[in-house]
Design a protein around this motif. Structure first.
Motif, PDB file in Angstrom:
ATOM      1  N   LEU A 272       0.829  -1.203   0.000  1.00 51.98           N
ATOM      2  CA  LEU A 272       0.000   0.000   0.000  1.00 51.98           C
ATOM      3  C   LEU A 272       0.866   1.256   0.000  1.00 51.98           C
ATOM      4  O   LEU A 272       0.555   2.236  -0.697  1.00 51.98           O
ATOM      5  N   SER A 273       1.980   1.223   0.733  1.00 48.86           N
ATOM      6  CA  SER A 273       2.894   2.371   0.752  1.00 48.86           C
ATOM      7  C   SER A 273       3.469   2.620  -0.638  1.00 48.86           C
ATOM      8  O   SER A 273       3.499   3.753  -1.121  1.00 48.86           O
ATOM      9  N   GLY A 274       3.941   1.559  -1.280  1.00 50.25           N
ATOM     10  CA  GLY A 274       4.504   1.707  -2.619  1.00 50.25           C
ATOM     11  C   GLY A 274       3.488   2.205  -3.629  1.00 50.25           C
ATOM     12  O   GLY A 274       3.807   3.035  -4.493  1.00 50.25           O
ATOM     13  N   MET A 275       2.267   1.712  -3.536  1.00 52.36           N
ATOM     14  CA  MET A 275       1.225   2.141  -4.475  1.00 52.36           C
ATOM     15  C   MET A 275       0.849   3.602  -4.259  1.00 52.36           C
ATOM     16  O   MET A 275       0.542   4.322  -5.210  1.00 52.36           O
ATOM     17  N   LEU A 276       0.865   4.051  -3.001  1.00 54.64           N
ATOM     18  CA  LEU A 276       0.576   5.462  -2.724  1.00 54.64           C
ATOM     19  C   LEU A 276       1.635   6.364  -3.359  1.00 54.64           C
ATOM     20  O   LEU A 276       1.303   7.376  -3.994  1.00 54.64           O
ATOM     21  N   ILE A 277       2.909   5.996  -3.181  1.00 54.68           N
ATOM     22  CA  ILE A 277       3.986   6.810  -3.765  1.00 54.68           C
ATOM     23  C   ILE A 277       3.894   6.821  -5.286  1.00 54.68           C
ATOM     24  O   ILE A 277       4.001   7.867  -5.932  1.00 54.68           O
ATOM     25  N   SER A 278       3.691   5.636  -5.874  1.00 55.83           N
ATOM     26  CA  SER A 278       3.602   5.552  -7.329  1.00 55.83           C
ATOM     27  C   SER A 278       2.401   6.339  -7.853  1.00 55.83           C
ATOM     28  O   SER A 278       2.502   7.049  -8.863  1.00 55.83           O
ATOM     29  N   GLY A 280       0.977   8.890  -6.400  1.00 54.65           N
ATOM     30  CA  GLY A 280       1.262  10.308  -6.245  1.00 54.65           C
ATOM     31  C   GLY A 280       2.125  10.853  -7.368  1.00 54.65           C
ATOM     32  O   GLY A 280       1.904  11.956  -7.871  1.00 54.65           O
ATOM     33  N   LYS A 281       3.131  10.068  -7.790  1.00 51.13           N
ATOM     34  CA  LYS A 281       3.977  10.500  -8.909  1.00 51.13           C
ATOM     35  C   LYS A 281       3.165  10.630 -10.193  1.00 51.13           C
ATOM     36  O   LYS A 281       3.346  11.580 -10.968  1.00 51.13           O
ATOM     37  N   ILE A 282       2.258   9.669 -10.420  1.00 54.70           N
ATOM     38  CA  ILE A 282       1.435   9.725 -11.629  1.00 54.70           C
ATOM     39  C   ILE A 282       0.539  10.953 -11.606  1.00 54.70           C
ATOM     40  O   ILE A 282       0.379  11.652 -12.622  1.00 54.70           O
ATOM     41  N   MET A 283      -0.034  11.262 -10.431  1.00 55.78           N
ATOM     42  CA  MET A 283      -0.906  12.426 -10.324  1.00 55.78           C
ATOM     43  C   MET A 283      -0.129  13.720 -10.564  1.00 55.78           C
ATOM     44  O   MET A 283      -0.614  14.621 -11.262  1.00 55.78           O
ATOM     45  N   ASP A 284       1.073  13.814  -9.992  1.00 56.45           N
ATOM     46  CA  ASP A 284       1.887  15.016 -10.196  1.00 56.45           C
ATOM     47  C   ASP A 284       2.281  15.176 -11.657  1.00 56.45           C
ATOM     48  O   ASP A 284       2.265  16.287 -12.210  1.00 56.45           O
ATOM     49  N   MET A 285       2.662  14.073 -12.284  1.00 56.71           N
ATOM     50  CA  MET A 285       3.038  14.131 -13.707  1.00 56.71           C
ATOM     51  C   MET A 285       1.837  14.481 -14.569  1.00 56.71           C
ATOM     52  O   MET A 285       1.956  15.210 -15.555  1.00 56.71           O
ATOM     53  N   ARG A 286       0.666  13.989 -14.180  1.00 57.87           N
ATOM     54  CA  ARG A 286      -0.558  14.283 -14.926  1.00 57.87           C
ATOM     55  C   ARG A 286      -0.904  15.766 -14.825  1.00 57.87           C
ATOM     56  O   ARG A 286      -1.248  16.409 -15.825  1.00 57.87           O
ATOM     57  N   LEU A 287      -0.802  16.326 -13.609  1.00 60.27           N
ATOM     58  CA  LEU A 287      -1.108  17.743 -13.411  1.00 60.27           C
ATOM     59  C   LEU A 287      -0.108  18.643 -14.126  1.00 60.27           C
ATOM     60  O   LEU A 287      -0.445  19.750 -14.555  1.00 60.27           O
ATOM     61  N   ALA A 288       1.140  18.158 -14.265  1.00 60.98           N
ATOM     62  CA  ALA A 288       2.165  18.945 -14.941  1.00 60.98           C
ATOM     63  C   ALA A 288       2.199  18.691 -16.442  1.00 60.98           C
ATOM     64  O   ALA A 288       3.061  19.223 -17.135  1.00 60.98           O
ATOM     65  N   ASN A 289       1.253  17.865 -16.921  1.00 63.66           N
ATOM     66  CA  ASN A 289       1.179  17.519 -18.350  1.00 63.66           C
ATOM     67  C   ASN A 289       2.474  16.888 -18.859  1.00 63.66           C
ATOM     68  O   ASN A 289       2.930  17.155 -19.981  1.00 63.66           O
ATOM     69  N   GLU A 290       3.102  16.072 -18.007  1.00 64.38           N
ATOM     70  CA  GLU A 290       4.321  15.392 -18.396  1.00 64.38           C
ATOM     71  C   GLU A 290       4.002  14.016 -18.982  1.00 64.38           C
ATOM     72  O   GLU A 290       2.907  13.474 -18.793  1.00 64.38           O
ATOM     73  N   ASN A 291       4.985  13.442 -19.656  1.00 61.76           N
ATOM     74  CA  ASN A 291       4.839  12.122 -20.257  1.00 61.76           C
ATOM     75  C   ASN A 291       4.897  11.071 -19.159  1.00 61.76           C
ATOM     76  O   ASN A 291       5.953  10.824 -18.563  1.00 61.76           O
ATOM     77  N   GLY A 293       4.095   7.675 -19.404  1.00 55.50           N
ATOM     78  CA  GLY A 293       4.757   6.508 -19.960  1.00 55.50           C
ATOM     79  C   GLY A 293       4.710   5.284 -19.069  1.00 55.50           C
ATOM     80  O   GLY A 293       3.643   4.840 -18.636  1.00 55.50           O
ATOM     81  N   LYS A 294       5.869   4.751 -18.739  1.00 54.24           N
ATOM     82  CA  LYS A 294       5.958   3.491 -18.008  1.00 54.24           C
ATOM     83  C   LYS A 294       5.577   3.616 -16.542  1.00 54.24           C
ATOM     84  O   LYS A 294       5.546   2.603 -15.827  1.00 54.24           O
ATOM     85  N   GLN A 295       5.340   4.835 -16.072  1.00 54.41           N
ATOM     86  CA  GLN A 295       4.883   4.997 -14.687  1.00 54.41           C
ATOM     87  C   GLN A 295       3.567   4.272 -14.440  1.00 54.41           C
ATOM     88  O   GLN A 295       3.268   3.882 -13.313  1.00 54.41           O
ATOM     89  N   TRP A 296       2.771   4.087 -15.523  1.00 57.87           N
ATOM     90  CA  TRP A 296       1.509   3.380 -15.357  1.00 57.87           C
ATOM     91  C   TRP A 296       1.726   1.960 -14.841  1.00 57.87           C
ATOM     92  O   TRP A 296       0.873   1.410 -14.136  1.00 57.87           O
ATOM     93  N   TRP A 352       0.932  -3.678 -20.347  1.00 57.12           N
ATOM     94  CA  TRP A 352       0.124  -3.305 -21.520  1.00 57.12           C
ATOM     95  C   TRP A 352      -0.248  -1.829 -21.471  1.00 57.12           C
ATOM     96  O   TRP A 352      -0.179  -1.122 -22.479  1.00 57.12           O
ATOM     97  N   LEU A 353      -0.623  -1.362 -20.273  1.00 61.21           N
ATOM     98  CA  LEU A 353      -0.986   0.047 -20.131  1.00 61.21           C
ATOM     99  C   LEU A 353       0.210   0.959 -20.403  1.00 61.21           C
ATOM    100  O   LEU A 353       0.074   2.010 -21.029  1.00 61.21           O
ATOM    101  N   SER A 354       1.368   0.557 -19.919  1.00 58.81           N
ATOM    102  CA  SER A 354       2.551   1.401 -20.124  1.00 58.81           C
ATOM    103  C   SER A 354       2.942   1.481 -21.591  1.00 58.81           C
ATOM    104  O   SER A 354       3.483   2.492 -22.043  1.00 58.81           O
ATOM    105  N   ILE A 355       2.660   0.411 -22.347  1.00 60.80           N
ATOM    106  CA  ILE A 355       2.971   0.417 -23.776  1.00 60.80           C
ATOM    107  C   ILE A 355       1.908   1.177 -24.567  1.00 60.80           C
ATOM    108  O   ILE A 355       2.216   1.954 -25.473  1.00 60.80           O
ATOM    109  N   ARG A 356       0.650   0.964 -24.204  1.00 56.24           N
ATOM    110  CA  ARG A 356      -0.453   1.569 -24.945  1.00 56.24           C
ATOM    111  C   ARG A 356      -0.591   3.062 -24.667  1.00 56.24           C
ATOM    112  O   ARG A 356      -1.120   3.792 -25.497  1.00 56.24           O
ATOM    113  N   THR A 357      -0.152   3.510 -23.521  1.00 54.51           N
ATOM    114  CA  THR A 357      -0.336   4.922 -23.146  1.00 54.51           C
ATOM    115  C   THR A 357       1.002   5.544 -22.760  1.00 54.51           C
ATOM    116  O   THR A 357       1.216   5.914 -21.616  1.00 54.51           O
ATOM    117  N   PRO A 358       1.938   5.683 -23.680  1.00 53.56           N
ATOM    118  CA  PRO A 358       3.244   6.264 -23.339  1.00 53.56           C
ATOM    119  C   PRO A 358       3.154   7.686 -22.860  1.00 53.56           C
ATOM    120  O   PRO A 358       3.951   8.131 -22.056  1.00 53.56           O
TER     121      PRO A 358
END
Length: 365
Positions: A272-278, A280-291, A293-296, A352-358
């Motif tokens: 659960l700790s690892g998933m929260l950190i991961s 959070g990174k995806i949310m920050d990258m999404r808000l910053a309009n960053e790529n 990619g494999k973070q998914w 699959w998600l990381s490949i389909r949604t870079p």
């Protein structure tokens, strides 16, 4: 060809003790500065440095050389403030006197640490170290020890185990249990060495750096980091309690069984700790309009890994009779096969998600 004799006082004893403003240029001015410093503190080694520089000046002058002597002082804080001040003064001296070569006079390794600054600006023919004979290498040894204490890498490698051993021994004496001191010290130092050897220290440093960066930049990841730390602590404590319970049971609780008990109880907190950190990174990258990619893939891989660790530890605990039965499915082979299959499916979905949604295109659509 003009030769410049440079006397270095990196910690600015001339200014702090004798009130002499540097740079001090000329034989008479340096002699006066040395006398003032000797009156203020007869034991200061910089006195010998200046007199040593004057001695070299007199010898070269007697040989009909074009010589000038200058004393340059840094800052009492040493380090970067001192080097910056020395650099500024030295640049002004070079512009004013226009020397061709230089001779460096110092009282030890600390003053000689400015050598790269001087060599980058003028050719240095010689380095003269002035040390009182009764105390030869005393300042150099002191400087090396001081630098070792100030260097984070050296202090963590050598001084931290010594400090850890001292604290453990003191605690054991306080509780009148000196017999457990050696065992505890060896165990603590062993864990520390494994921590360093496996590279976990670098991971911890990266984690701390990322956490501070997320705080300073106002990212969601900071909150996720805090939550992950709290959940990890809960998992560690709960796993330790379960390990202790297994240790006190009347079953054959070997090291492997104790380790499996710890993993089986605490793994989901870590997942659960690892998933929260991961997340959070995806949310920050999404808000910053960053790529993204494999973070998914990261949350899916963390979940799949947690399932594998949980199912594997459960299987070992059951077959060793440390646990009564399998959860979900009563048959051991069905349990391990089904959980592994679920983990593989989850991992495949993440890949699959990381490949389909870079670039996160699925969410954008």
């Amino acid at each position: 060809m003009r030769i410049l004799i440079i006397c270095i006082d990196r910690d600015n004893d001339l200014g702090e003790k004798a009130g002499v403003v540097s740079p001090v240029i000329g034989r008479a001015a340096n002699l006066d500065a040395a006398i003032k410093l000797a009156c203020a503190d007869p034991e200061d080694s910089d006195i010998n440095t200046i007199f040593g520089g004057i001695n070299v000046y007199d010898k070269l002058t007697a040989e009909k050389n074009d010589v000038e002597i200058v004393s340059i002082a840094g800052d009492k804080k040493v380090g970067m403030p001192a080097d910056k001040r020395i650099t500024e003064q030295f640049d002004r001296i070079l512009e004013q006197l226009k020397p061709d070569r230089a001779i460096l006079v110092s009282d030890g390794a600390e003053d000689e640490s400015v050598m790269p600054i001087i060599q980058s600006r003028i050719k240095v023919d010689s380095v003269r170290r002035i040390i009182v004979k009764q105390h030869e290498n005393l300042e150099s040894t002191y400087y090396i020890i001081k630098e070792a204490f100030n260097d984070p890498k050296i202090s963590r490698t050598f001084f931290m185990p010594i400090g850890l051993a001292s604290v453990i021994y003191a605690i054991s004496l306080y509780f009148n249990r000196p017999e457990v001191a050696i065992m505890s010290i060896l165990g603590a130092i062993g864990v520390y060495m494994l921590f360093r050897a496996t590279g976990l220290e670098d991971s911890f440093t990266d984690f701390k750096t990322s956490m501070m960066s997320s705080l300073q930049t106002g990212k969601i990841t900071f909150v996720m980091y805090l939550a992950a730390i709290i959940l990890s602590l809960i998992g560690t404590v709960q796993g330790g309690v379960e390990l202790w319970n297994y240790y006190n049971q009347e079953i054959m609780a070997g090291y492997l069984i104790l380790l499996m008990a710890y993993i089986n109880t605490s793994i989901w907190w870590y997942v659960l700790s690892g998933m929260l950190i991961s997340s959070g990174k995806i949310m920050d990258m999404r808000l910053a309009n960053e790529n993204i990619g494999k973070q998914w893939a990261h949350p899916f891989f963390i979940l799949a890994g947690g399932i594998l660790f949980w199912s594997g530890s459960t299987y070992i605990l059951v077959i060793s009779e440390a646990m009564n039965r399998y959860p979900l499915i009563g048959n051991g082979y069905q349990f391990i096969v089904s959980t592994v299959a679920v983990a593989v499916i989850i991992g495949t979905v993440g890949a699959w998600l990381s490949i389909r949604t870079p670039g996160g295109s699925i969410l954008k659509n």
